[in-house]
Each structure stands twice: as C-alpha cells, then as structure tokens.
Motif scaffolding. Structure first.
Motif, PDB file in Angstrom:
ATOM      1  N   VAL B 281       0.834  -1.207   0.000  1.00 37.82           N
ATOM      2  CA  VAL B 281       0.000   0.000   0.000  1.00 37.82           C
ATOM      3  C   VAL B 281       0.867   1.255   0.000  1.00 37.82           C
ATOM      4  CG1 VAL B 281      -1.707   1.307   1.335  1.00 37.82           C
ATOM      5  CG2 VAL B 281      -1.921  -1.180   1.153  1.00 37.82           C
ATOM      6  N   GLN B 282       1.899   1.274   0.862  1.00 43.08           N
ATOM      7  CA  GLN B 282       2.781   2.441   0.958  1.00 43.08           C
ATOM      8  C   GLN B 282       3.480   2.699  -0.369  1.00 43.08           C
ATOM      9  OE1 GLN B 282       2.831   4.580   3.343  1.00 43.08           O
ATOM     10  NE2 GLN B 282       1.350   3.342   4.480  1.00 43.08           N
ATOM     11  N   ARG B 283       3.884   1.614  -1.023  1.00 44.78           N
ATOM     12  CA  ARG B 283       4.611   1.754  -2.292  1.00 44.78           C
ATOM     13  C   ARG B 283       3.716   2.401  -3.357  1.00 44.78           C
ATOM     14  NH1 ARG B 283       8.047  -2.819  -5.307  1.00 44.78           N
ATOM     15  NH2 ARG B 283       6.218  -4.065  -4.890  1.00 44.78           N
ATOM     16  N   ILE B 284       2.441   1.987  -3.367  1.00 43.53           N
ATOM     17  CA  ILE B 284       1.517   2.560  -4.358  1.00 43.53           C
ATOM     18  C   ILE B 284       1.300   4.050  -4.078  1.00 43.53           C
ATOM     19  CG2 ILE B 284      -0.906   2.540  -5.110  1.00 43.53           C
ATOM     20  CD1 ILE B 284      -0.764  -0.548  -4.771  1.00 43.53           C
ATOM     21  N   TRP B 285       1.114   4.393  -2.797  1.00 43.58           N
ATOM     22  CA  TRP B 285       0.949   5.816  -2.444  1.00 43.58           C
ATOM     23  C   TRP B 285       2.172   6.624  -2.886  1.00 43.58           C
ATOM     24  CZ3 TRP B 285      -3.349   8.072  -1.619  1.00 43.58           C
ATOM     25  CH2 TRP B 285      -4.396   7.469  -0.904  1.00 43.58           C
ATOM     26  N   ARG B 286       3.340   6.034  -2.621  1.00 43.30           N
ATOM     27  CA  ARG B 286       4.588   6.759  -2.922  1.00 43.30           C
ATOM     28  C   ARG B 286       4.733   6.977  -4.437  1.00 43.30           C
ATOM     29  NH1 ARG B 286       9.192   4.543  -4.035  1.00 43.30           N
ATOM     30  NH2 ARG B 286       8.661   2.529  -3.115  1.00 43.30           N
ATOM     31  N   LEU B 287       4.478   5.928  -5.214  1.00 41.02           N
ATOM     32  CA  LEU B 287       4.622   6.038  -6.677  1.00 41.02           C
ATOM     33  C   LEU B 287       3.604   7.033  -7.249  1.00 41.02           C
ATOM     34  CD1 LEU B 287       5.199   2.284  -7.582  1.00 41.02           C
ATOM     35  CD2 LEU B 287       6.828   4.161  -7.909  1.00 41.02           C
ATOM     36  N   ALA B 288       2.400   7.017  -6.709  1.00 45.84           N
ATOM     37  CA  ALA B 288       1.379   7.958  -7.184  1.00 45.84           C
ATOM     38  C   ALA B 288       1.811   9.395  -6.890  1.00 45.84           C
ATOM     39  CB  ALA B 288       0.045   7.652  -6.507  1.00 45.84           C
ATOM     40  N   ALA B 289       2.358   9.600  -5.706  1.00 46.31           N
ATOM     41  CA  ALA B 289       2.788  10.951  -5.328  1.00 46.31           C
ATOM     42  C   ALA B 289       3.936  11.417  -6.208  1.00 46.31           C
ATOM     43  CB  ALA B 289       3.195  10.969  -3.852  1.00 46.31           C
TER      44      ALA B 289
END
Lengths: 331, 321
Positions: B281-289
């Motif tokens: 989940v954190q990785r997806i948030w980070r990539l989106a940001a």
C-alpha cells in the motif's frame, strides 16, 4: 409513527397454557365470520322462532286454568309437523286435570323443543354453516395462511378442532342456545319450579341433540372447505348435498305413498324410519337421530342406520381433513 | 457434500446442527447428505431455485420429515421436539400469507396468541413490534389492502412478536423499495447485534447477504456447496489491491510495471495490483505521489458475492454431473 418508539425489547411475560391455541383459532374464526352481514342477519332471525314457541309453552301452562286456552293450544300444536305423535295427549277436547298435565308435560315440552330444533333451527343451521364453513380452510389454503398456523406450535388436530369449534359456536347459537332459553322460559311459565324434577333431562337432551347436529355437519362442511381453494365451490357442494338429498328422499317417499295409495304427505316422526330411503337425505338422517335423542323414535333399525351413517360421514370427513391439511406442507 | 468447506463444522455450540440429512420425494432427491452447523449471528442461506432451501427450512421447522440423517435446532432434536422448536423459532415465509378480514395489528396479535402470549399482552406486544417494524396507522387497515412492502413488514412482525431466539427469514427484502430494504436490513443487524438473535436469511439478493451476514451457506442441487464465514469467502485466492485513479489507468499501470509490480486493468478502468500488505500500500501511495497521479480509491480486493455464489454453484454442478 409512534409517539414513543421503544425499539425492540425482549418479551419476558408468562405464557398461557398451550390449550388456549385452540380457543385462539376458534375465536379468530368467529370474529372473521362476524364480518358477514348476512350471517348477522341470520343469527338475529334465529331468535325469532323462540317467540312462536314461547307462545305455545305459555298456552300449555295456562291451559289448566281455562278450557278455551287448552283448545287454542290444541289448534296451535295441531298445525305443527308430526303433531300426530301427540294424539294420545291432545285427544281430549276438555282441559285435562292437573295430574294429567303433570303427566303429559315432559312429552309436550320434548315435542316442542324437538320441533324447534328439527324445523326452523335446522334450516337456519344449514344456511349459517353454508356461510361460515366454506371459507374456513379453503381461504387459508388460497391465502397460504396455513403457513401462519403451522410455522407455530400448532398441531393438525388443534387446527382442525379450532375450525370445528368456530362452526360449533354458530350452530350452538342457533340450536342449543334458543332451545335452552326456551326451556328456561317454560320453567318460569310453569306453576311451580317442581317441574324441573320431571323435565331435568331436557337440557341434557338439547345438548346431546346439538352435538349430534354439530359434529357431523361441521366435519362434512369443513371437509368440503378443505377440498378446494375456492370457498364458493365448497358452499355449492354443501347446499347441493342437502338439496339433492332432500329431493331424492321426497321422490322416494312420494313413490312409496303412491304405492300405499295414501294421499297424505305428512310423515309422522315415528314413520321417518323409512328404511334405506331415509339414508338418502342428510336432513332426515339428522332428524331421526335428534328424534331418538328426545325419545320419539322407536324403530331401532332406522336409528342405528342414522347413527352409522353420521359416524361414517364424520370419519370420512376427518380423514379428508387430516390429509388435506397436511398436503401443502408435504410439497 | 461434494467438496464443502468444513470449517464451520467444528464449532462448539451451533444453533442449528444437521448431520447427513437427506430428503427424497419419490424419485427426486431434494436434499443429499446435508451436514452443516449454523452458528449464532446472521447466516445467509443461498442457492439457486430448486436447490432445496425451502425443503431444508421445512425440515428445520419439523414440517417435513427427513428421509435420513439427524439434526437439532437450539439443542432440540428435530423430529422429537418439533412443537418446542416452532415455539422458539420465528419464521417469515417468502409466500404472501395472511388472514383476510383481520387488521395488521390483529394479525400480529393472532400470531402472538398462537405462541401462547396472553390476549391483552399479545395486543400490546403487537403494537410494540409494529412500531419497531416502522408500521404506522396502516396497522388498523385490513391486510388485504396492504402493499407488498407492508405485507413484508407484517410477516416480519409476526415472526418476531413472541421474541424467538432464532429467526428464519425467507426473502425478507423481496419487494421492498431501497429505503425500506435498508431499514429492514438495519433491523436484522440490530436484532443480531443488540439482542443476540440467531438469524438465518434465505435470499436471492446477494448484496443483502453481504451486508448483514457473518456466515454463508450455499446450497446447490440439494447439497451444501459452501459453509464458511463471509470474511474468509471474500478473500481472493491471490491477495490484491483495487486501485482507481484520475485519468487513464494505463499510465499508472505502466509506472507500476516499471517497478516490477504485477498489475492488470479490470472492468471500468480498475487496476488490480497484486499484494495487499502495508508495504504494498505504501509503495503505491509513494509512486502515485512521485508521478502526480491522483488516487480515487485504494481498497483490498474482495471476491464479490456473485462470484462466490457462481463458483459454488458451478462446482456442485460439475461434481454431480
């Protein structure tokens, strides 16, 4: 919406005995049946014959005082069906003595009560049961109300007898109740309460005669109701049974009287036991059984035939009821 | 059972316990070797038409006799204690059933009296339950004049009036408008959560089951195909996250693939990303940001009720073929 909705709360009251379920089924049936305007009219009509018979009782009890009243009583009773069985009692044109009155009182009272039950009330019973009984089970089958009953701790017996009690209530209202009222009135009109000592059996005979009337008729009517989803078909079958039976019986009696070259169609109660012919008419069968209860039928074979037929009809109806009431659950 | 999930069979005190129940009608076998436990709470009983749900309910209520097998309801043996079982069960039939010429409140009072409540108390209780069911002044009208929705409320009130510990509701939301449906499901939740009722819901409306049930039993071709908790059934075989983004999903899919993340594009532009751990989940948030991508939603993937149902039914059909 409610003024004060308390939401859902658990119920912590005390239950009533399980026997009350039968009363619940019966009383709900009575309440639903009372919605019929025709039924209410018929129940009112059922009280009117009491007026006529109370006049007869009044004349009989007053006849000791005045020979003119005795003559009026003889004329009144002589016009009633099967009055020939009172020939011995009414034979004298002069007023009997008080001893003779006391002696003939049980017979005269029995005759008047039987005539009340046998003629006006029996015909009203036919109409009342024809209104009350047909929808009792057929409507439950059509509206699937049997699910409301049988998803609860109700047995088939409770259901059937609950419905039976509904019919029994209405038939009692037009047979036992008026007859008992009339008996009470007769006691009050009599010169002394001592008459109870000689007529104490009449209330019991009224009750037994009512049971003889109620059990087979209610079971047969319920069986018709259980056989169809349409209450009008059940009503049709009910009335057809009585009409066809009575017409058949009348035709057979007419042939017999022609054979005997008798002109009169007035068949005395003791002559009702016309062998197998009597068995063709439910009305005559019930009449024979009731007449036996009041002590007027001496022909044992016709009485046995009547009771056997009533027993068979009741048993067959019960068998149909148990099968039909169970049927929707087995699908 | 063909391959039923058996995790619910080992629990200590099931409300309904069935062992090898079979029911045959002449040449037709309506139920085959049903072995299942229903735990306290809300359980959805699902199955296609003719799966044997109604037959099973009738056997539970003691209205039909099982050809073989045994079972108990609330600790009472089916067959030996049928009347006691019916005293403790509230059954809401699917069929439209009513007593003509009675008003709504009289109908509920009648149901209460059949369950041995005293007459006056039955009337008071009928009003209380009709209040709970949201029935207004229409309770004084005769039931023949009722709408479908009102008849559903009436049947529900009749099932509930004697305060049974177990409710069997057959299609409780059938024919209700969306508001009424929501209200009915809320009542079911309240009864299960606040009043510890065990509720068996038999329905074709799968979202209803998903909304209120803890456990699900799926019948197919007279057999138990699935008997499991809804939470377990909802878990996909491969953990995944559902992601919705603003703009074309292909762009973010390309970014994820560049990071060696397994992703596919599902219906309506939904991205299905493998893995459901916190790190994923954190990785997806980070990539989106990092790539200025706006995420509209990020939720763990779940098996839909439809897919669970279809899978269960298909499985049984293959097994019986």
């Amino acid at each position: 919406m409610p003024l004060h909705n308390v939401g859902y709360r658990a119920w912590q009251g005390t239950s009533v005995p399980s026997a009350t379920r039968l009363i619940t089924i019966a009383s709900t049936g009575v309440r639903r049946a009372f919605h019929s305007r025709w039924l209410r009219r018929l129940l009112f009509l059922a009280l009117l014959p009491i007026l006529f018979f109370s006049i007869a009782f009044f004349l009989f009890e007053q006849a000791q005082r005045d020979p003119a009243i005795w003559r009026a009583f003889r004329e009144l009773v002589g016009g009633l069906p099967n009055a020939s069985i009172l020939q011995q009692s009414l034979g004298s044109s002069s007023a009997p003595t008080s001893e003779q009155f006391a002696e003939m009182r049980p017979t005269i009272w029995s005759y008047l009560l039987l005539t009340l039950l046998r003629y006006p009330q029996a015909i009203l019973m036919l109409l009342v049961v024809g209104i009350v009984a047909p929808p009792l089970i057929s409507q439950d089958l059509r509206t699937r109300a049997y699910l409301i009953y049988f998803s609860r701790p109700i047995t088939r017996t409770e259901y059937i007898f609950g419905k039976l009690c509904t019919i029994a209530f209405f038939v009692s209202m037009i047979s036992a109740l008026p007859a008992l009222l009339l008996y009470g009135l007769a006691v009050m009109l009599s010169p002394s309460l001592d008459v109870v000592l000689t007529t104490w059996d009449l209330p019991l005979r009224i009750l037994v005669a009512s049971v003889v009337l109620i059990v087979p008729t209610a079971l047969v009517a319920l069986a018709f109701s259980a056989l169809t989803l349409e209450s009008r078909y059940a009503a049709f079958a009910w009335f057809a049974m009585w009409i066809v039976g009575h017409v058949t019986y009348s035709v057979l009696v007419a042939f017999q009287t022609m054979d005997l070259r008798r002109g009169s169609r007035d068949i005395a109660i003791e002559q009702l036991g016309l062998g197998w012919r009597m068995l063709t008419s439910p009305y005559q069968v019930l009449g024979t059984a009731q007449a036996f209860v009041f002590g007027f039928v001496q022909d044992t074979s016709s009485v046995i035939g009547a009771f056997v037929l009533l027993g068979l009809a009741s048993a067959a109806s019960l068998w149909i009821l148990y099968r039909r009431v169970n049927a929707p659950m087995s699908q | 059972m063909t391959e039923p999930e058996k995790d619910s069979l080992s629990s200590p005190s099931p409300v309904i316990r069935l062992r090898g129940v079979t029911k045959s009608f002449r040449n037709f076998q309506a139920l085959r070797d049903i072995t299942v436990d229903i735990q306290p709470g809300v359980t959805g009983l699902l199955g296609p038409n003719g799966a044997g749900k109604s037959t099973l309910i009738k056997i539970l209520l003691g209205l039909l006799k099982a050809s073989s097998g045994s079972g108990s309801v609330l600790g009472l043996e089916i067959g030996a204690a049928n009347l006691e079982i019916r005293q403790k069960v509230g059954y809401m039939p699917e069929d439209d059933c009513y007593l003509p010429q009675l008003s709504g409140v009289e109908s509920v009072q009648f149901a209460a009296r059949l369950n041995c409540l005293p007459s006056i108390e039955a009337l008071r209780r009928a009003h209380e339950i009709l209040d709970f069911c949201g029935a207004g002044q229409e309770r004084y009208r005769t039931v023949e004049t009722y709408s479908t929705g009102m008849r559903q409320k009436l049947k529900f009130a009749q099932a509930l009036v004697h305060d049974p510990p177990l409710l069997i509701l057959d299609e409780p939301t059938s024919g209700l408008d969306p508001d009424e449906r929501k209200a009915m499901l809320n009542r079911i939740k309240v009864l299960a959560r606040d009043h510890q009722k065990t509720i068996l819901i038999c329905t074709h409306i799968l979202p209803d089951v998903q909304q209120v049930s803890h456990d699900v039993v799926i019948l197919a071709a007279g057999q138990v195909s699935v008997a499991k908790s809804l939470a377990e059934l909802s878990k996909p075989l491969v953990p995944a996250l559902n992601v919705r983004v603003n703009g074309p999903p292909e762009v973010f899919a390309g970014i994820l693939r560049a990071e060696q993340i397994d992703v596919s594009i599902g219906a309506f532009g939904m991205l299905v990303v493998s893995g459901d751990s916190d790190a994923d989940v954190q990785r997806i948030w980070r990539l989106a940001a990092q790539h200025n991508i706006v995420l509209r939603s990020l939720t763990p993937a779940k098996n839909s009720m439809e897919s669970i149902f279809l899978e269960a039914v298909k499985g049984t059909q293959h097994a019986t073929a």
